[in-house]
Design a protein around this motif. Structure first.
Motif: not given
Length: 219
Positions: A67-71, A74-78
């Motif tokens: 809900k807070l991220s509006l769906g 996020q792209i993971p970072k390595l």
């Protein structure tokens, strides 16, 4: 009126939750900010079904984050073989989202900030080259929200990264590669063992190690 179980819907929702929490293969930030012996066993038992209580915690956390991220995914970072997946990335800030049943007070939580939350935000800061991280806490009992900004110096983050995170990464990485668990009760806070599903395994491994050691000493 009749009330019946709905197993098909239950299974469908369970699948959504599991899909939403899927992470890249490898070591994730959350594997290193709490007990790494538990992280090892989690990785070795990934195919096992989670219990109802665990699924419910996942469900609540995923629902609030969604809900807070509006769906937005996020792209993971390595970085240094450690995956980081922040809960929310906004144009000018990164945000960690948490839920809690602990009482929310004016300056934070009743019993202070959870150590694992602090460790996770510090790790994210280093990986994303930030000196500050935002925290949103949603109270499940009080129906109350708390929003705070945390900040550290680069020296604090560097020391934490090199002396804590990378040390744990090396131990967990070796353990997974060799299929030998990290030493029980050596990589955790004492309270982390309470209610842990692997406590009996750790106790058995520790007792077996002590038994072997005693045998060697008598040779």
């Amino acid at each position: 009126m009749e009330v019946h179980d709905a197993p098909k819907l239950s299974k469908y929702i369970e699948g959504i939750v599991k899909q939403r929490i899927e992470r890249p293969a490898g070591i994730h930030v959350s594997d290193l900010t709490s007990c790494i012996t538990r992280s090892y066993w989690n990785k070795k038992s990934e195919s096992q079904a989670a219990d109802d209580a665990t699924l419910m915690r996942w469900f609540i956390g995923v629902a609030v984050e969604e809900k807070l991220s509006l769906g937005k995914t996020q792209i993971p970072k390595l970085v240094d073989n450690i995956w980081a997946s922040p809960d929310l990335e906004l144009p000018t800030m990164f945000v960690e989202i948490k839920t809690t049943r602990v009482s929310i007070v004016e300056d934070g939580l009743k019993y202070g900030w959870p150590l694992e939350w602090i460790r996770r935000m510090m790790t994210y800061c280093w990986i994303h080259e930030k000196l500050e991280w935002y925290l949103v806490v949603v109270g499940l009992i009080q129906a109350k929200m708390l929003v705070k900004k945390f900040s550290w110096t680069r020296e604090e983050l560097y020391d934490f990264w090199t002396q804590f995170i990378l040390v744990r990464r090396n131990v967990l990485q070796q353990a997974v590669t060799e299929s030998i668990p990290p030493e029980p009760f050596a990589w955790n806070e004492s309270w982390e063992c309470e209610g842990c599903q692997y406590k009996l395994i750790c106790t058995g491994v520790k007792q077996y190690g002590e038994y072997i050691k005693r045998g060697d000493e008598t040779l």
